[in-house]
Design a protein around this motif. Sequence first.
Motif, PDB file in Angstrom:
ATOM      1  N   VAL A   1      33.993  52.763  44.470  1.00 23.17           N
ATOM      2  CA  VAL A   1      32.903  51.901  44.945  1.00 23.17           C
ATOM      3  C   VAL A   1      32.944  50.553  44.236  1.00 23.17           C
ATOM      4  O   VAL A   1      32.818  49.485  44.862  1.00 23.17           O
ATOM      5  N   ILE A   2      33.119  50.564  42.917  1.00 20.07           N
ATOM      6  CA  ILE A   2      33.177  49.310  42.158  1.00 20.07           C
ATOM      7  C   ILE A   2      34.342  48.454  42.638  1.00 20.07           C
ATOM      8  O   ILE A   2      34.206  47.237  42.838  1.00 20.07           O
ATOM      9  N   ALA A   3      35.503  49.090  42.837  1.00 13.08           N
ATOM     10  CA  ALA A   3      36.675  48.341  43.282  1.00 13.08           C
ATOM     11  C   ALA A   3      36.460  47.749  44.672  1.00 13.08           C
ATOM     12  O   ALA A   3      36.833  46.600  44.936  1.00 13.08           O
ATOM     13  N   SER A   4      35.843  48.517  45.574  1.00 12.03           N
ATOM     14  CA  SER A   4      35.611  48.029  46.937  1.00 12.03           C
ATOM     15  C   SER A   4      34.637  46.856  46.944  1.00 12.03           C
ATOM     16  O   SER A   4      34.876  45.837  47.598  1.00 12.03           O
ATOM     17  N   LEU A   5      33.527  46.999  46.214  1.00 11.29           N
ATOM     18  CA  LEU A   5      32.549  45.914  46.162  1.00 11.29           C
ATOM     19  C   LEU A   5      33.152  44.665  45.511  1.00 11.29           C
ATOM     20  O   LEU A   5      32.914  43.537  45.958  1.00 11.29           O
ATOM     21  N   GLY A   6      33.926  44.870  44.457  1.00 15.02           N
ATOM     22  CA  GLY A   6      34.556  43.732  43.804  1.00 15.02           C
ATOM     23  C   GLY A   6      35.541  43.022  44.713  1.00 15.02           C
ATOM     24  O   GLY A   6      35.606  41.785  44.733  1.00 15.02           O
ATOM     25  N   ALA A   7      36.327  43.801  45.491  1.00 17.27           N
ATOM     26  CA  ALA A   7      37.296  43.201  46.398  1.00 17.27           C
ATOM     27  C   ALA A   7      36.598  42.418  47.506  1.00 17.27           C
ATOM     28  O   ALA A   7      37.044  41.328  47.889  1.00 17.27           O
ATOM     29  N   ILE A   8      35.494  42.968  48.015  1.00 13.54           N
ATOM     30  CA  ILE A   8      34.748  42.258  49.060  1.00 13.54           C
ATOM     31  C   ILE A   8      34.217  40.930  48.535  1.00 13.54           C
ATOM     32  O   ILE A   8      34.343  39.880  49.174  1.00 13.54           O
ATOM     33  N   GLY A   9      33.629  40.959  47.327  1.00 12.72           N
ATOM     34  CA  GLY A   9      33.094  39.728  46.748  1.00 12.72           C
ATOM     35  C   GLY A   9      34.177  38.725  46.412  1.00 12.72           C
ATOM     36  O   GLY A   9      34.051  37.526  46.695  1.00 12.72           O
ATOM     37  N   ALA A  10      35.279  39.196  45.819  1.00 11.45           N
ATOM     38  CA  ALA A  10      36.349  38.285  45.434  1.00 11.45           C
ATOM     39  C   ALA A  10      37.025  37.671  46.650  1.00 11.45           C
ATOM     40  O   ALA A  10      37.357  36.482  46.666  1.00 11.45           O
ATOM     41  N   THR A  11      37.225  38.482  47.687  1.00 12.39           N
ATOM     42  CA  THR A  11      37.853  37.965  48.903  1.00 12.39           C
ATOM     43  C   THR A  11      36.985  36.895  49.546  1.00 12.39           C
ATOM     44  O   THR A  11      37.484  35.859  50.007  1.00 12.39           O
ATOM     45  N   GLY A  12      35.671  37.124  49.578  1.00 12.84           N
ATOM     46  CA  GLY A  12      34.775  36.119  50.134  1.00 12.84           C
ATOM     47  C   GLY A  12      34.776  34.840  49.332  1.00 12.84           C
ATOM     48  O   GLY A  12      34.776  33.739  49.890  1.00 12.84           O
ATOM     49  N   LEU A  13      34.803  34.964  48.001  1.00 11.91           N
ATOM     50  CA  LEU A  13      34.806  33.780  47.136  1.00 11.91           C
ATOM     51  C   LEU A  13      36.097  32.987  47.307  1.00 11.91           C
ATOM     52  O   LEU A  13      36.073  31.754  47.467  1.00 11.91           O
ATOM     53  N   ILE A  14      37.234  33.680  47.309  1.00 14.92           N
ATOM     54  CA  ILE A  14      38.515  32.998  47.464  1.00 14.92           C
ATOM     55  C   ILE A  14      38.620  32.387  48.851  1.00 14.92           C
ATOM     56  O   ILE A  14      39.134  31.278  49.021  1.00 14.92           O
ATOM     57  N   GLY A  15      38.105  33.105  49.859  1.00 14.43           N
ATOM     58  CA  GLY A  15      38.175  32.585  51.221  1.00 14.43           C
ATOM     59  C   GLY A  15      37.439  31.270  51.391  1.00 14.43           C
ATOM     60  O   GLY A  15      37.849  30.416  52.179  1.00 14.43           O
TER      61      GLY A  15
END
Length: 440
Positions: free
Chosen positions: A284-298
Amino acid sequence: MSSYRLYLLICGLGSFAGKVAFTLNLIYQATVVGLSPLQLVLVGTVMETVCFIAQVPTGVIADVVSRRLSVIIGYLLMGAGLLVWGLVPSFAGIVAATVIWSIGAVCVDGAEEAWAADEIEPGRVTSAFVRGGQINQAGSLLGILAAVGLATFGLAVPIVAGGVLTLALGALLMLFMTEDRWSPGSAGSAGSGSPGSAGSGSPGSAGSPGSAGSPGSVAVGAWRSMGRQVVAGGRAVRGSALLTGLVAGTFFAGLSSEGFDRLSQPFLIPYVGDRPVVFGALAVIASLGAIGATGLIGRRLDMSHPRRVGRLLAVVQAVTAAGMICFGLAGQWWVAVPLYLLVRLLRDTSAPILNVWLVSATAPSSRATVFSIQSQADALGQIAGGPPVGVVAARTSLGAGISVAGLFLLPAMALFGWAARRSPVAENRPAVEVSTAAHG
């Protein structure tokens, strides 16, 4: 049920079932089945090999016979494979299940999106894909929680439950999935270049053998088109420094991915135990982190500067390599767990960065070919990289195997950096031009 709503249902239920089955799958293989490090990696190698080999035949089925049929068969095969996975706890059973599941996954891949693009009303296709992606993420998070809860009854239970849900989805599609706006005949007409014949909506013209050709001739044409794409792609690689760097870097990144994917969770067991709730929380932590990081980088990536995007990818690969090597050498849980999450976060965010780079650095006429070659290089890297990492892990330790996988990323970092220096400074100077013959 409308095609729009059915597609969203497929996204949600398919993602949920997949996460239920696979969240704790490696823990099941390592502890219940008792697979060795080499066997764990070989299972992943079998999966990648089957997917690579089955891509073209299943694609021909979807384009010649029926996309609806391909999707339904795919979900039924995936469900059957998961049942074998959970009910036959042996290496032979896992391998057989992997082959069945992989063929099913390839049947669905691409055919599902193609069906949605054809059957959903034209004005709602983009909305369907965006909303489907959001529902997919939500289904994944719920699936992780469900897997943890079901695992209290045994680690095989989530896998079997995921299989049952996937079979139920296949049965549901048999009842509600329609294919009214596409047929092999209409596809053939569209490809013939005859104006008006493909989009006329006339049932007679859509299925006319004279206008579309027989399924056999369409299949032969598909194979010939693939051959032309391979030839044109090979010429593109030899003639473009940028594409050479991208393909070679992607190959080395693929070499490293199987080792981490297959060995990282078993490596954590001595530090955090085999409790499902711990691995569920990490997922769960990895999924939430990936969603947030992908949005920020995007939001921060600038497609008008592909060279900067390439440099960013090289930096991400460098940090990922360092994280994997240190993760394999970690001796304490408080070191291993943060490094595990960091590597997962970086690997999840590197894919969209690479996609942006490819889009910004290539011309529209060559873009599909570049993506195709890049995907093939990644698959071949995973196939080639799994066994040697597994041998190292079996003869020494899981950590050593993961660290070797991290070393494979160092050439990828160097190659991406080399390719970045050869990327165009602005998007109006495309670096890669490939003959349109690559598209058949």
